[in-house]
Design an enzyme around this catalytic site. Sequence first.
Site, PDB file in Angstrom:
ATOM      1  N   ASP A  10      37.917  43.542  32.664  1.00 45.26           N
ATOM      2  CA  ASP A  10      38.451  43.316  33.998  1.00 45.26           C
ATOM      3  C   ASP A  10      39.882  42.847  33.938  1.00 45.26           C
ATOM      4  O   ASP A  10      40.362  42.442  32.902  1.00 45.26           O
ATOM      5  CB  ASP A  10      37.686  42.154  34.653  1.00 45.26           C
ATOM      6  CG  ASP A  10      36.290  42.555  35.034  1.00 45.26           C
ATOM      7  OD1 ASP A  10      36.010  43.754  35.030  1.00 45.26           O
ATOM      8  OD2 ASP A  10      35.501  41.638  35.326  1.00 45.26           O
ATOM      9  N   LYS A  65      39.620  45.638  39.012  1.00 43.56           N
ATOM     10  CA  LYS A  65      39.488  45.989  40.428  1.00 43.56           C
ATOM     11  C   LYS A  65      40.336  45.030  41.230  1.00 43.56           C
ATOM     12  O   LYS A  65      40.483  43.884  40.882  1.00 43.56           O
ATOM     13  CB  LYS A  65      38.038  45.838  40.883  1.00 43.56           C
ATOM     14  CG  LYS A  65      37.160  46.962  40.413  1.00 43.56           C
ATOM     15  CD  LYS A  65      35.731  46.706  40.851  1.00 43.56           C
ATOM     16  CE  LYS A  65      35.132  45.535  40.109  1.00 43.56           C
ATOM     17  NZ  LYS A  65      33.736  45.295  40.443  1.00 43.56           N
ATOM     18  N   MET A  80      36.803  33.507  45.115  1.00 44.55           N
ATOM     19  CA  MET A  80      37.461  34.557  45.903  1.00 44.55           C
ATOM     20  C   MET A  80      37.728  34.110  47.328  1.00 44.55           C
ATOM     21  O   MET A  80      37.553  34.870  48.270  1.00 44.55           O
ATOM     22  CB  MET A  80      36.601  35.834  45.905  1.00 44.55           C
ATOM     23  CG  MET A  80      36.474  36.455  44.530  1.00 44.55           C
ATOM     24  SD  MET A  80      35.396  37.898  44.494  1.00 44.55           S
ATOM     25  CE  MET A  80      33.796  37.129  44.258  1.00 44.55           C
TER      26      MET A  80
HETATM   27  N1  SAH Z   1      32.499  36.034  36.980  1.00 43.21           N
HETATM   28  C1  SAH Z   1      33.604  35.164  37.294  1.00 43.21           C
HETATM   29  C2  SAH Z   1      33.980  35.199  38.752  1.00 43.21           C
HETATM   30  C3  SAH Z   1      34.527  36.494  39.211  1.00 43.21           C
HETATM   31  S1  SAH Z   1      34.993  36.466  40.911  1.00 43.21           S
HETATM   32  C4  SAH Z   1      33.283  33.744  36.850  1.00 43.21           C
HETATM   33  O1  SAH Z   1      32.139  33.466  36.489  1.00 43.21           O
HETATM   34  O2  SAH Z   1      34.179  32.906  36.839  1.00 43.21           O
HETATM   35  C5  SAH Z   1      36.715  36.129  40.779  1.00 43.21           C
HETATM   36  C6  SAH Z   1      37.012  34.737  41.266  1.00 43.21           C
HETATM   37  O3  SAH Z   1      36.715  33.790  40.255  1.00 43.21           O
HETATM   38  C7  SAH Z   1      38.459  34.499  41.586  1.00 43.21           C
HETATM   39  O4  SAH Z   1      38.798  34.963  42.875  1.00 43.21           O
HETATM   40  C8  SAH Z   1      38.548  32.993  41.493  1.00 43.21           C
HETATM   41  O5  SAH Z   1      38.018  32.398  42.662  1.00 43.21           O
HETATM   42  C9  SAH Z   1      37.595  32.703  40.356  1.00 43.21           C
HETATM   43  N2  SAH Z   1      38.310  32.575  39.057  1.00 43.21           N
HETATM   44  C10 SAH Z   1      38.107  33.278  37.957  1.00 43.21           C
HETATM   45  N3  SAH Z   1      38.895  32.852  36.949  1.00 43.21           N
HETATM   46  C11 SAH Z   1      39.615  31.835  37.434  1.00 43.21           C
HETATM   47  C12 SAH Z   1      40.624  30.966  36.910  1.00 43.21           C
HETATM   48  N4  SAH Z   1      41.030  31.072  35.644  1.00 43.21           N
HETATM   49  N5  SAH Z   1      41.137  30.031  37.726  1.00 43.21           N
HETATM   50  C13 SAH Z   1      40.738  29.915  38.998  1.00 43.21           C
HETATM   51  N6  SAH Z   1      39.807  30.698  39.550  1.00 43.21           N
HETATM   52  C14 SAH Z   1      39.246  31.650  38.789  1.00 43.21           C
END
Ligand code: SAH
Length: 476
Positions: free
Chosen positions: A251, A273, A386
């Site tokens: 991703d 995406k 998100m």
């Molecule tokens: N599977 C991922 C989430 C994917 S959805 C997980 O478990 O973390 C994507 C969202 O995850 C982003 O919009 C944000 O809200 C959050 N996110 C992912 N990585 C991040 C990071 N390093 N810092 C802050 N938010 C993060």
Amino acid sequence: MHTPLFPLFADLRGRPVLVAGGGAVAARKVERLLAAGARVRVIAPNLHPDLRVLVAARRISHRPCAFTPEALDGAWLAIAATDDAATNRAVASAAGERRVLVNVVDDATLSSFHLPAVVERGDVQVAISSGGAAPMLARRLREKLEVLLDESLGTLAALFARHRSAIRARLPDLPQRRRWFDAVLDRLAPDLRLTANAADAERELLAALAGAGKTTARGSVTLVGAGPGDPGLLTLRALRAMNDADVIVHDRLVSPQVLAMARRDAQRIDVGKRVGDPIDAQDRIHATLLEHARAGRRVVRLKGGDPFVFGRGGEELEFLRAHDIACEVVPGITAALACAAYAGVPLTHREHAQSVRLITAHTQASLDTLDWRALAAERQTLAVYMGVGVLERLRARLLAHGRAPHTPFALIENGSRPEQRVILGTLADLPDRARAENVRAPALLILGEVAALAEPLHWFGAAPLAAPPARAQAAA
Ligand code: SAH
């Protein structure tokens, strides 16, 4: 000053190399060059006894005079190892004019190539460079590696070298060969130390080779959580899967530092995406996974955070199982856990919050299906994924269902990465604070009494950005 260097292992057999200087330092360089089969010429008025022995044995040639540029004629490389700075400079500049790569001992700025610190185990060589900046560090590292790398590593390399063409003939397909090597190495040298003596090891290798290639390779997909960005937050299993992979489908959220940990020659496919992508993006990912697994490859599906937390890992697993593909799942550190830890916000706390909810609300539909009355309850923490685009609606619903306007929040942008930012405020001013600080995805919202603890407890990166005091705001 940083000098980007290109690492290479040069084949010098039979190739002329000039060494200017005849002292002890020159003698050490000559020894290394001879070990690599170079044709060494030394130019120096006087010779160290070791070098005299080599001249007498006709292993090197010698011109007993001061350096002159013609001495470089026909040389592939040059080493300036005299104790006279002016001579060393003359060698460097004459070599530069002739496009001969030159190393000036102890002078990185005059050198067009550096000699690394080396750990040798037979044909296996580990060369270490600090870019000329910290030779001490390289030396130190070498000492550590000397202890770490077993003598049998050389034997092992020789064993594989001896049977190289037989192995290639038996296993012409590269991914298949790699898998076979992995299996044999797991048995012969699980920690890169030979577990048997050389003869036994050879017998085992031949037996494994005889049995190889009889079963056709079965492809697989491993869903791997890559964590929030800091490579230190990868699990050992994730690292292992990334090192075994033929193909890595990742991703946009997966950080470059994490990707750099993966096997260099694995094929990488970016299926990042963005919000607003056509609906069929997920179908395309499914098709990609299926195609590579069916071709017998080991596929790693690398996802930011955890694959099963807002990562659509569930759908991918369902799809792959329905198509009879072998699957595994490696959990990762999800953004809520990582951002909380790296912002100094305990998600639960005996005094402030007894439960945590992970929620997402990036579309109108997902907003409508949430139980807002329950979400607005006190003494609980919300971790919103998100959410950057819907902060206004989030605030409206929570306030409408009774959450107090002074409830603290922490908005964590790029959590766990060097550029992490933490924005603090209260539910009442949530969207305004985010706008004022120009918060961008990926960002995670933590809302609840615990968020205020970021102020006293933060430990990583820049200090949190708190709202300006109310009085100053009014005056502005
Ligand atoms: N599977 C991922 C989430 C994917 S959805 C997980 O478990 O973390 C994507 C969202 O995850 C982003 O919009 C944000 O809200 C959050 N996110 C992912 N990585 C991040 C990071 N390093 N810092 C802050 N938010 C993060």
